[in-house]
Design a protein around this motif. Structure first.
Motif, PDB file in Angstrom:
ATOM      1  N   TRP A  29       0.832  -1.199   0.000  1.00 20.58           N
ATOM      2  CA  TRP A  29       0.000   0.000   0.000  1.00 20.58           C
ATOM      3  C   TRP A  29       0.866   1.248   0.000  1.00 20.58           C
ATOM      4  O   TRP A  29       0.512   2.269  -0.548  1.00 20.58           O
ATOM      5  CB  TRP A  29      -0.912   0.009   1.222  1.00 20.58           C
ATOM      6  CG  TRP A  29      -1.839  -1.153   1.197  1.00 20.58           C
ATOM      7  CD1 TRP A  29      -1.925  -2.139   2.119  1.00 20.58           C
ATOM      8  CD2 TRP A  29      -2.778  -1.483   0.187  1.00 20.58           C
ATOM      9  NE1 TRP A  29      -2.871  -3.053   1.761  1.00 20.58           N
ATOM     10  CE2 TRP A  29      -3.412  -2.683   0.574  1.00 20.58           C
ATOM     11  CE3 TRP A  29      -3.160  -0.898  -1.013  1.00 20.58           C
ATOM     12  CZ2 TRP A  29      -4.390  -3.298  -0.176  1.00 20.58           C
ATOM     13  CZ3 TRP A  29      -4.143  -1.516  -1.757  1.00 20.58           C
ATOM     14  CH2 TRP A  29      -4.753  -2.704  -1.355  1.00 20.58           C
ATOM     15  N   ALA A  30       1.988   1.101   0.647  1.00 18.62           N
ATOM     16  CA  ALA A  30       2.862   2.254   0.731  1.00 18.62           C
ATOM     17  C   ALA A  30       3.222   2.749  -0.664  1.00 18.62           C
ATOM     18  O   ALA A  30       3.149   3.939  -0.952  1.00 18.62           O
ATOM     19  CB  ALA A  30       4.118   1.893   1.498  1.00 18.62           C
ATOM     20  N   GLY A  33      -0.030   3.941  -2.778  1.00 18.31           N
ATOM     21  CA  GLY A  33      -0.730   5.108  -2.254  1.00 18.31           C
ATOM     22  C   GLY A  33       0.126   6.339  -2.228  1.00 18.31           C
ATOM     23  O   GLY A  33      -0.361   7.417  -1.949  1.00 18.31           O
ATOM     24  N   TYR A  34       1.365   6.192  -2.511  1.00 18.91           N
ATOM     25  CA  TYR A  34       2.287   7.308  -2.357  1.00 18.91           C
ATOM     26  C   TYR A  34       1.855   8.523  -3.147  1.00 18.91           C
ATOM     27  O   TYR A  34       1.767   8.514  -4.360  1.00 18.91           O
ATOM     28  CB  TYR A  34       3.685   6.857  -2.786  1.00 18.91           C
ATOM     29  CG  TYR A  34       4.682   7.966  -2.757  1.00 18.91           C
ATOM     30  CD1 TYR A  34       5.286   8.391  -3.929  1.00 18.91           C
ATOM     31  CD2 TYR A  34       5.000   8.591  -1.561  1.00 18.91           C
ATOM     32  CE1 TYR A  34       6.190   9.412  -3.910  1.00 18.91           C
ATOM     33  CE2 TYR A  34       5.903   9.615  -1.535  1.00 18.91           C
ATOM     34  CZ  TYR A  34       6.503  10.041  -2.707  1.00 18.91           C
ATOM     35  OH  TYR A  34       7.386  11.055  -2.693  1.00 18.91           O
ATOM     36  N   SER A  35       1.546   9.582  -2.457  1.00 17.82           N
ATOM     37  CA  SER A  35       1.113  10.881  -3.002  1.00 17.82           C
ATOM     38  C   SER A  35       0.033  10.714  -4.068  1.00 17.82           C
ATOM     39  O   SER A  35       0.040  11.349  -5.093  1.00 17.82           O
ATOM     40  CB  SER A  35       2.289  11.666  -3.575  1.00 17.82           C
ATOM     41  OG  SER A  35       2.700  11.103  -4.818  1.00 17.82           O
ATOM     42  N   GLY A  37      -3.431  10.599  -3.249  1.00 17.79           N
ATOM     43  CA  GLY A  37      -4.725  11.178  -2.875  1.00 17.79           C
ATOM     44  C   GLY A  37      -5.709  10.063  -2.625  1.00 17.79           C
ATOM     45  O   GLY A  37      -5.643   8.985  -3.222  1.00 17.79           O
ATOM     46  N   THR A  38      -6.658  10.312  -1.747  1.00 16.24           N
ATOM     47  CA  THR A  38      -7.553   9.256  -1.301  1.00 16.24           C
ATOM     48  C   THR A  38      -8.367   8.663  -2.437  1.00 16.24           C
ATOM     49  O   THR A  38      -8.449   7.461  -2.597  1.00 16.24           O
ATOM     50  CB  THR A  38      -8.507   9.804  -0.238  1.00 16.24           C
ATOM     51  OG1 THR A  38      -7.740  10.585   0.662  1.00 16.24           O
ATOM     52  CG2 THR A  38      -9.180   8.682   0.495  1.00 16.24           C
ATOM     53  N   LEU A  41      -6.534   6.471  -4.770  1.00 11.00           N
ATOM     54  CA  LEU A  41      -6.069   5.255  -4.136  1.00 11.00           C
ATOM     55  C   LEU A  41      -7.161   4.196  -4.104  1.00 11.00           C
ATOM     56  O   LEU A  41      -6.948   3.037  -4.416  1.00 11.00           O
ATOM     57  CB  LEU A  41      -5.631   5.559  -2.700  1.00 11.00           C
ATOM     58  CG  LEU A  41      -5.242   4.310  -1.948  1.00 11.00           C
ATOM     59  CD1 LEU A  41      -3.890   3.845  -2.404  1.00 11.00           C
ATOM     60  CD2 LEU A  41      -5.276   4.551  -0.472  1.00 11.00           C
ATOM     61  N   GLN A  42      -8.380   4.629  -3.765  1.00 10.73           N
ATOM     62  CA  GLN A  42      -9.456   3.655  -3.671  1.00 10.73           C
ATOM     63  C   GLN A  42      -9.714   3.000  -5.015  1.00 10.73           C
ATOM     64  O   GLN A  42      -9.976   1.822  -5.093  1.00 10.73           O
ATOM     65  CB  GLN A  42     -10.714   4.351  -3.171  1.00 10.73           C
ATOM     66  CG  GLN A  42     -10.648   4.617  -1.667  1.00 10.73           C
ATOM     67  CD  GLN A  42     -11.867   5.333  -1.174  1.00 10.73           C
ATOM     68  OE1 GLN A  42     -12.416   6.176  -1.866  1.00 10.73           O
ATOM     69  NE2 GLN A  42     -12.277   5.001   0.025  1.00 10.73           N
TER      70      GLN A  42
END
Lengths: 811, 811
Positions: A29-30, A33-35, A37-38, A41-42
């Motif tokens: 996930w790291a 998801g890096y920079s 935005g929510t 990411l979803q």
């Protein structure tokens, strides 16, 4: 290990990123998801759901493999909890689920309840069997049931009650003492006494020796009470085998033997250990708990609660004991499960019904008189005495245990047990208050004197006449001048008190299961009863004192003092002094007495006992033994009051060689292998470059070793291959010249806990205690300065307390 | 403020460092201990001891001044705890102490106990007075004691009992209904009924209107149950005046009025609020607690425990309620004090003796029959029903409260109270189960039927003959076909159940004190009694069913079913469904019934109730109201299961303007003032330089404002003066040219909590929940990227849950 973890299995190929990158699960996930935005990411997560599922099972195995800690190491709670969340996510993710997946989710959700149910049932069953065995072994020293030898005295006589063979209160024709069996007749002569005495001593010696031999040869961890170790394990320490099957079995067998040999010890502490063993064994049936050290500890907390619950028959007290005394991280959500576990255990125990009553509790007492206000003075006095006893006991016992450890005595555990047993039984037979087992004595001491009381303790010099109360089974108790029986009893009580005080110091810590609850309660009850009779006689002698004149009438041989209540309060005070329990102790005693009105005396005594005890010895017996054994236990209750800073504690200290670190680019396989070989550190910080000293992440030693093994299995990797801990690394040979690059980004923890060098140690201690991490990195304006491990903190605290840190840790 | 804090007072001149440097107290240790090593640091401290002592008192004032938080802001637990340790150190430091200093140390050590003692006594006294007033007001609706109007019905008749004026069970000649007083004769005609009805309605209307007017005009915070707000305050939020003296007074006065008006509400929730107010008021007597928001919350936790303790007379249950439901940071050492506080409160209440019995508890029940195994099915069913009711109630009530908030209804709180009261009393008078106050109804419903029972609830169609048990006061209860009375009662029960279900939805949340415990218990008890009678009739009708045949004999009109126990279980289930309490609920019910054997049914029902409730509505009523009001409450029990990273949550978001920061050197006073004016942030990160973006520390907004004010008071400081946040700064004008430098190193927190941008949000949430800090700084390899505040986290969670974050926060 290297076969299990081939490179293919270790990494998940993640195509949706657009380029072929290998990213491991635990920083999967790291990287996505890096920079991002929510929202984005979803989206990404949903797209990749299917792909991940395929690899989920493999990934899980991989992580579990990585998570094994070495013996005598501390666990990393943050990491374990995050592993658990990952596991949970893998099970529940995805939109449409097959029937099998739904079953799996349900099983996962229920397994927490299932495991505590099983533990509760197991703990209850163990406790029931141990109770029955103990009873039998205790009475076996006195005699045997002639037609059914497997029955203890009470069951034997109860079974034959209808045949009118009862002789007196607790004996019958079928129950025959050893003198009767050997001599063939029932008598009370000196020779019979001698025969019984001898049989008593020999049998007790056999029991304790057998127990010591079993412990020494089959399960050395089965000795002691186990509570200090369970406490340490729950705080996040690994002691392999301490909660294993063998320990469970041997401790369950030897506890009754030890109690049966009439040594000054109890089986209640060991029951906590036994219940925790049950917890550990059943946790392994559920991967969710068995393979995650943090989750396992939730279950063990519940098991410890069940242990106290069955030891005394007090479920609420058990939960509070686990909460207050034993557990370290006790999330509120496990409170409910612990309660369930404790109650299940108590219920199963009740079905086995070892106490032969409808009540749960070990000694259920009902007092008929309220206590009076002036009695708070003697109750407080009992508290002070309990505290004095507790502090004295802790100091004396720790001194003796240290002596045992450092002298030759420690090499002859069996001999020590035999000698102590011999002294104990030789001295305890003549006195009825030491000849009987301690629980029976306590039970007798805490009772009120009523019209049916026929013991010496209730032999008062008054004509007994009771005024009628409006219920038939609530008699008032007699009081008055001391009868001859009571005078004898007082002497016996005093001698028993002294004897128990001294012998318990030498008993606790021997290499057999030794609980401390019952001996402490017994000492306190003896003390309390003596004080109670004293106060009663004081009131009787000076009936006109204004303090009690209005409340006490002596017209009909009634007293307003209940010596039994004093015994109860004294027992609480002594146990409080020894263990420094507070709320749980009061609740346990409340559950035992079942009356809220007696909670005030109990509370008062416990408070005074704790204050006096803390002032004189500073730590309870369990903490003392933790320190004695050098376990890395970071006390949460005691506040860190010093003013040092992270910079003062971190390694390297001034003058020490610099910290072993990894640089994110350019180190060769050989460099890393040398690094691993050169020390035993748990992990290494990863820096961006040696020049900037800027911290980029942290690599665990174990992960690094596994990764290096994997690399070696690849034919194209040589010792000179450069390693890259960055997300992007040169992809092929051409860019680098002669050797293949090894990508190790996947083992880097990109968000290690770091503090500034100016951070006060009180904050660092709080971070360790509350987040449960293994180490903290120290930085100054983003540059790495050093590292602080949990053991560094403990050493530092010991140093500030004026102790030699190297001496107390694991000596 | 600027007068209070002159520059001389703000800084401690610390000469032993060798040069004249001004260093503030709260990073005093930081600067002396910096890279000094432990030994050296201790030396320095001792040398400087005398100097520091002189300034200690001043410094303390200064810090307290700085520590005031603004209304509706969150507190920083780490900072508060470190302030407390500093305060403690200042009191205890130094080797030789004067007598006065020793007294001060002793006072400091005792004040914790003293404050909880006072709180306990105050809470107990308040509860006693409120109980007595409530009783009087409740019966005042029915009639009045003719010669002593200040007595309630029970006391009135009890006082005149010896004069043989008793008419029936609970009435007497001296007690006269309104019809008797107005009409002059005792009768049961229709006109009397009408007069009594009218008097009942009018008096109830008067009570509730008065309560609403008082709340609206004097203490708006006195409305509602107060538990959601107390929970939020304990989690570290400031709501000024919520626990103030006015709230205490008005809530104490209006609670009895509200209960007296027969609305469907209780005074138990408000009692928790009242006890917390007592806690707050007494905490201010002790600077240790009053001036430290974190320490104050320890005291408030104990006060909340005392509140539940006096509400039901259950000290242990109270402590567990505080632990499980209300408190956020509950350090184990406050458990013991909470227990002491709860017990003191219960004891004081008992001395006031509002329940007129020797028991502590509100309804003390003793059942004579054990429950049977097959009954677990109806008990579980009750649990499910309780869960359904709870979930339905929570949803309906939240819907109604949201409607009230967003519509014009919210503008007429007094009118709303009047309308609801009118509806309630008009409908509730005809039915005896709604006419009586809810506690009396519950008490009647949970009782067994015995030979002395004369209510409709025990009217069975059998000849009553009881077989003798071996105790006189333990009669068996009758059972059999439904009598006419019981048939009527069943109808009334069903109607009362429906009515209470509906009206409570509209009542809870009105602008008067509205507790929810009693209405929920009442609904559950009504439901449980109906189910209990149903099961009883089932067993009676089919006596030969193998499930219960062996255990139930009907030979002498005996039943094996106790409908009262069902009422108890139902009450627990309904309350559990509404509040989602678990352990504390079971312990409260256990303390009320006083029998461990009934704990299994209670536990079973509570478990099912919680499961069903959680499945259907997800949150309890308190959490629902917290969310409805947009309080920044970070739920600890619910795990953060999402996979976002710190980088996704931090401000600035992509596209937002960059973060407001301070650079350690070179900003002018004007720059800083503009920075403060331009936003409302709580604080600003301090960077080493704008180029490197490396994080050096953090400055609180409040500290910065005070420092700027101080600077303005110096004549030599102009708007262009440069500021220095470093330890060393140019000392004089000459070095700088035309303006004097301003040193601000003393307000910098050199060790702010910082995480990497890769840190998963689960870790960040854990840091917030466990360490209680206000903000977390986000860095990447030492460079500052952004900031995350507690509110950002809450917004983020709301966002992930699919809610509009801006709508739920403080709307």
């Amino acid at each position: 290990m290297s076969e299990l973890l081939t490179p293919r299995k270790r990494n998940i190929s993640f195509t949706s990123l657009g380029k072929e990158e290998t990213i491991p699960l635990h920083n999967f996930w790291a990287s996505t998801g890096y920079s991002a935005g929510t929202k984005k990411l979803q989206l990404t997560r949903r797209q990749s759901g299917a792909r991940l599922n395929e690899n989920a099972a493999e990934g899980l195995e991989e992580l579990d493999e990585l998570a094994n800690y070495e013996d005598f190491h501390t666990i990393d709670w943050l990491r374990e909890m995050s592993r658990n969340r990952l596991r949970h996510r893998q099970i529940t993710q995805g939109l449409r689920k097959t029937f099998l997946q739904k079953i799996r989710i349900l099983h996962d959700a229920c397994s927490g309840w299932l495991v505590v149910l099983l533990i509760g049932m197991a703990a209850g069953t163990c406790a029931g069997i141990i109770d029955i065995a103990t009873k039998w072994l205790i009475t076996l020293k006195m005699g045997v049931c002639t037609d059914k030898f497997w029955l203890d005295q009470e069951s034997c006589c109860w079974l034959h009650e209808d045949q009118n063979s009862k002789i007196d209160n607790d004996s019958c024709a079928e129950w025959r003492s050893w003198a009767e069996i050997l001599g063939g007749h029932r008598g009370h002569g000196a020779s019979d006494y001698a025969v019984n005495y001898t049989a008593y001593v020999i049998i007790a010696m056999m029991f304790s020796t057998l127990a010591a031999v079993l412990v020494k040869n089959f399960a050395p961890y089965a000795c002691g009470s186990g509570i200090p170790e369970v406490k340490t394990i729950l705080s996040g320490f690994i002691i392999r085998g301490y909660l294993g099957k063998w320990t469970l079995l041997i401790k369950s067998v030897t506890s009754p033997l030890a109690v049966g040999s009439n040594l000054s010890l109890g089986k209640e502490g060991p029951l906590v250990h036994i219940a925790s063993c049950c917890g550990n064994v059943f946790a392994h049936l559920f991967p969710k708990y068995g393979q995650n050290e943090a989750k396992k500890r939730e279950v063990l907390s519940a098991a410890a609660a069940a242990g106290v619950s069955v030891a005394f028959g007090v479920p609420i007290g058990g939960v509070l004991f686990s909460l207050e005394e034993v557990s370290y991280y006790f999330p509120m959500k496990t409170l409910w499960r612990s309660f369930f576990c404790a109650l299940t255990a108590a219920f199963v125990l009740r079905s086995v019904n070892p106490y032969g009553t409808a009540h749960f509790a070990m000694f259920y007492v009902t007092y008929n008189r309220p206590w009076l206000l002036f009695e708070l003075v003697p109750f407080a006095l009992l508290g002070v005495m309990g505290g004095l006893y507790g502090a004295g006991f802790v100091r004396a016992n720790l001194f003796w245990c240290r002596f045992r450890k450092n002298s030759k005595l420690g090499k002859f555990p069996i001999l020590e047990v035999m000698v102590i047993t011999l002294i104990t039984v030789l001295l305890s037979y003549p006195n009825p208050f030491t000849r009987m087992d301690a629980s029976t004595v306590i039970n007798e001491l805490v009772q009120e004197c009523g019209p049916t009381s026929h013991t010496n303790l209730c032999d008062y010099n008054v004509t007994r006449h009771y005024h009628g109360l409006n219920t038939t089974f609530v008699p008032a108790s007699p009081s008055g001048g001391l009868g001859d029986g009571l005078k004898t009893a007082l002497w016996q009580l005093a001698l028993a008190f002294l004897f128990k005080c001294i012998i318990t110091v030498f008993t606790f810590g021997m290499k057999i299961p030794t609980g401390l609850f019952i001996p402490s309660l017994a000492v306190g009850a003896l003390m309390g009863r003596i004080v109670g009779i004293g106060v009663e006689q004081l009131v009787y002698t000076f009936p006109d004192n204004p303090m009690w004149k209005t409340d006490c009438q002596f017209s009909n041989g009634q007293s307003c003092i209940t010596p039994g209540l004093y015994a109860m309060v004294g027992a609480a005070a002594a146990l409080g002094g020894v263990t420094r329990m507070t709320v749980s102790l009061v609740v346990v005693m409340y559950e035992l007495t079942g009356g809220l009105q007696y909670i005030v005396p109990l509370m008062l005594a416990t408070m005074f006992s704790k204050w006096v005890g803390d002032a004189l010895s500073g730590e309870g017996i369990y903490d003392g033994h933790i320190r004695l054994n050098g376990y890395p236990y970071l006390e949460q209750k005691r506040e860190f009051t010093h003013t040092t800073l992270a910079a003062d504690v971190m390694r390297p200290r001034p003058g020490e060689p610099p910290l072993k670190v990894i640089v994110q680019e350019g180190m060769t396989i050989y460099d890393l292998e040398e690094l691993v070989k050169s020390n035993t550190l748990n992990g290494f910080p990863v820096l961006i470059s040696n020049d900037s000293q800027r911290l980029m992440g942290f690599v665990c030693r174990k992960d690094l070793i596994v990764a290096l093994e994997n690399a070696h299995n690849k034919p194209e990797v040589t010792e000179d291959s450069p390693t890259y801990f960055t997300l992007h690394c040169p992809a092929s040979v051409s860019e680098l010249g002669n050797s293949n690059p090894v990508r190790l980004f996947n083992i880097v923890d990109l968000s290690p806990i770091a503090v500034s060098d100016h951070a006060p140690m009180e904050t660092v201690v709080e971070i360790f205690a509350k987040l449960g991490n293994r180490q903290v990195l120290v930085t100054h304006n983003g540059k790495l300065l050093g590292i602080i491990t949990k053991k560094d903190v403990l050493r530092h605290i010991a140093e500030l307390d004026g102790e030699d840190p190297e001496k107390i840790m694991f000596d």
